[in-house]
Scaffold this motif. Structure first.
Motif, mmCIF file in Angstrom:
data_model
loop_
_atom_site.group_PDB
_atom_site.id
_atom_site.type_symbol
_atom_site.label_atom_id
_atom_site.label_comp_id
_atom_site.label_asym_id
_atom_site.label_seq_id
_atom_site.Cartn_x
_atom_site.Cartn_y
_atom_site.Cartn_z
ATOM 1 N N CYS A 138 0.846 -1.186 0.000
ATOM 2 C CA CYS A 138 0.000 0.000 0.000
ATOM 3 C C CYS A 138 0.891 1.248 0.000
ATOM 4 C CB CYS A 138 -0.881 -0.033 1.241
ATOM 5 S SG CYS A 138 -1.716 1.507 1.585
ATOM 6 N N VAL A 189 -7.642 4.441 0.834
ATOM 7 C CA VAL A 189 -7.168 3.463 -0.140
ATOM 8 C C VAL A 189 -8.339 2.557 -0.506
ATOM 9 C CG1 VAL A 189 -5.504 1.646 -0.597
ATOM 10 C CG2 VAL A 189 -4.878 3.540 0.907
ATOM 11 N N CYS A 222 -5.837 3.478 6.615
ATOM 12 C CA CYS A 222 -6.046 3.639 5.184
ATOM 13 C C CYS A 222 -7.522 3.607 4.815
ATOM 14 C CB CYS A 222 -5.300 2.554 4.413
ATOM 15 S SG CYS A 222 -3.532 2.765 4.566
ATOM 16 N N ARG A 241 -5.558 -1.872 6.873
ATOM 17 C CA ARG A 241 -5.196 -1.020 8.004
ATOM 18 C C ARG A 241 -6.247 0.076 8.188
ATOM 19 N NH1 ARG A 241 -0.923 -2.552 11.097
ATOM 20 N NH2 ARG A 241 -0.545 -0.364 11.539
ATOM 21 N N ASN A 297 0.048 4.172 0.745
ATOM 22 C CA ASN A 297 -0.330 5.082 1.824
ATOM 23 C C ASN A 297 0.337 4.722 3.154
ATOM 24 O OD1 ASN A 297 -1.988 7.326 2.737
ATOM 25 N ND2 ASN A 297 -3.076 5.785 3.921
ATOM 26 N N CYS A 298 0.351 3.431 3.500
ATOM 27 C CA CYS A 298 0.887 3.059 4.812
ATOM 28 C C CYS A 298 2.127 2.174 4.716
ATOM 29 C CB CYS A 298 -0.181 2.344 5.637
ATOM 30 S SG CYS A 298 -0.577 0.701 5.008
ATOM 31 N N CYS A 306 -6.127 -2.848 1.340
ATOM 32 C CA CYS A 306 -5.313 -2.595 2.532
ATOM 33 C C CYS A 306 -6.266 -2.608 3.714
ATOM 34 C CB CYS A 306 -4.607 -1.242 2.439
ATOM 35 S SG CYS A 306 -3.611 -0.927 3.903
#
Ligand SMILES: [Zn+2]
Length: 489
Positions: A294, A324, A320, A317, A296-297, A315
């Motif tokens: 990912c 995402v 996110c 998480r 983003n993270c 993702c």
């Protein structure tokens, strides 16, 4: 880590000799050990001088400092007059010293012999590290464990960090326990209530994050940390302790409970009923495992299988969430294959330029390497000179140490640079021709391959893919904003 240090300590005999007027011992030892360093071309960056003379480590502040530094991996070795100067207290102290050296792989150098913990045939070192017989060591270990177990049985909390919801307190000597942090305890109660009324860990984490009730260290709650809390008996006022012999001990803690024992038991019951969330074959199905991350993270993208066969990558998480968006595996496959086709064109067009580039890079690296090696040689020279300046009393010991440290830092920086150049040279994997062959192979065989083969193929040509997608698709929209940043090998 090529630095060395010197440890100086008077023995009782030295102290008596001094009293008879036989001169200052530490200064003499320092001279001998500095000389040893010079002969073996070692950089000394620190001298520990034990002024107080105590037998136990607790009474030796310099020893404590040195053990800490050794544990931190600061030194390749310690120079000492005799091995006995390091530890001559009770057996526990000897064990502590031996362990610090053994586990960090730190050498011990005396004017007579070098002891190397990395050499398993170095029997003397081995003897030192045991110091006492194995039996004694075992007894001590057992006694320590028994002590901890007894402390737990009495309801003490002996962990390093307090669990969320509590802070550590020591109301009287030998009593270690916890007291409630009210706001956090409120969050704990909420977690249990939500869980016992049917919400899952994921929903609970999302709710807490939404309410801005956050964990101590992480930016957000993740389901896994919520689950840990829901199954920790500490919140029902218990202390849990695992031993090899007796299994799990559950004792009544000295600390106040946040939830009732019944609530805790219900929570454990619920966990038993919940089916495992991860279907079998999950990871082998995900052929983007270890490749797709990912953007983003930075965590790995997970595969979510679907009954109708349209698996998605997403993702999971919380950080996110909403940022995402998932894609079907099919869409990602298409994008990756498209990128491979593009990469092949690129390679074919600029094969010659790439090759010229490589040659150019290699030559630059060679020149850089030569430069660094020359500089290292110079520093080596300066290092030797320092010893002369010390011996001729131009430098005081303090100045000598200071200069040694600076030179050592310079040497280490250059060596790191040299390592990086080497590393880069090795990392230049496939030639353009090899790349083209592999990429073609993937194009021809990818779609018909098993998940496992797909994963292997991808790893052969791609180092890492970063996944970015922020907009959901809907039936009116034709194009998605899926973008993959692919790092080809
Ligand atoms: Zn993410």
């Amino acid at each position: 880590m090529n630095a060395y240090c010197i440890y100086l300590r008077k023995s009782r005999a030295d102290a008596e000799a001094e009293a008879r007027g036989e001169g200052e011992t530490l200064a003499r030892h320092e001279h001998t050990l500095l000389d040893l360093a010079k002969r073996q071309n070692l950089t000394i960056t620190c001298i520990y001088r034990e002024i107080v003379s105590g037998d136990s480590i607790a009474a030796r502040p310099q020893m404590q400092q040195m053990l800490q530094d050794i544990t931190d991996g600061k030194y390749a070795g310690v120079l000492v007059m005799e091995i006995e100067r390091l530890a001559r207290g009770d057996t526990i102290d000897q064990g502590v010293v031996a362990q610090a050296f053994r586990e960090s792989g730190t050498k011990i150098l005396t004017p007579i012999k070098t002891y190397d913990p990395n050499n398993e045939f170095d029997e003397e070192y081995f003897e030192f590290s045991l110091f006492m017989s194995r039996r004694e060591y075992k007894t001590i270990k057992r006694r320590m464990q028994a002590g901890r177990a007894a402390s737990v049985k009495e309801g003490n909390y002996i962990g390093t960090n307090p669990p969320y919801g509590y802070r550590k307190v020591q109301p009287e000597p030998k009593v270690k326990t916890l007291e409630i942090v009210p706001e956090e305890a409120e969050a704990i109660r909420m977690m249990f209530e939500m869980y016992l009324s049917g919400d899952g860990a994921r929903a609970i984490a999302a709710r807490l994050n939404q309410l801005q009730i956050l964990p101590r260290k992480a930016a957000m709650w993740e389901p896994v940390s919520v689950r840990k809390i829901l199954h920790n008996p500490i919140y029902a006022g218990k202390i849990e302790w695992h031993t090899k012999k007796d299994g799990t001990i559950l004792a009544d803690g000295r600390h106040p409970a946040i939830i009732s024992w019944e609530q805790y038991q219900q929570s454990i019951e619920r966990r038993k009923q919940t089916a495992p969330q991860v279907p079998t074959g999950y990871t082998t199905q995900n052929y983007y495992h270890g490749i797709l991350f990912c953007a983003n993270c930075g965590h790995q993208m997970k595969r979510r299988p679907a009954a109708n066969g349209t698996a998605h990558m997403l993702c999971r998480r919380n950080e996110c969430r909403g940022k995402v968006v998932s894609s079907t595996v099919k869409k990602i496959d298409e994008a990756v294959l498209e990128a491979i086709r593009y990469r092949m064109q690129e390679l074919m067009l600029c094969k010659d330029t790439i090759r010229q580039d490589e040659t150019h890079k290699k030559e630059t690296a060679k020149r850089q390497r030569a430069k660094i090696e020359k500089a290292l040689e110079k520093l080596q020279h300066q290092k030797e000179k320092l010893h002369t300046l010390l011996e001729t009393d131009v430098y005081t010991v303090e100045v000598f140490l200071e200069r040694s440290k600076i030179i050592q830092q310079q040497i280490e920086a250059l060596e790191a640079e040299l390592g990086a150049i080497q590393h880069e040279a090795e990392a230049q994997g496939l030639s353009p021709e090899q790349s083209l062959l592999w990429l073609q192979y993937v194009l021809d065989n990818f779609l018909g391959a098993t998940p496992e083969q797909k994963n292997q193929m991808l790893r052969k040509v791609i180092r890492r893919i970063e996944y970015r997608k922020t907009q959901r698709m809907c039936y009116r929209k034709q194009d998605s904003d899926l973008s993959l940043h692919i790092d080809f090998l």
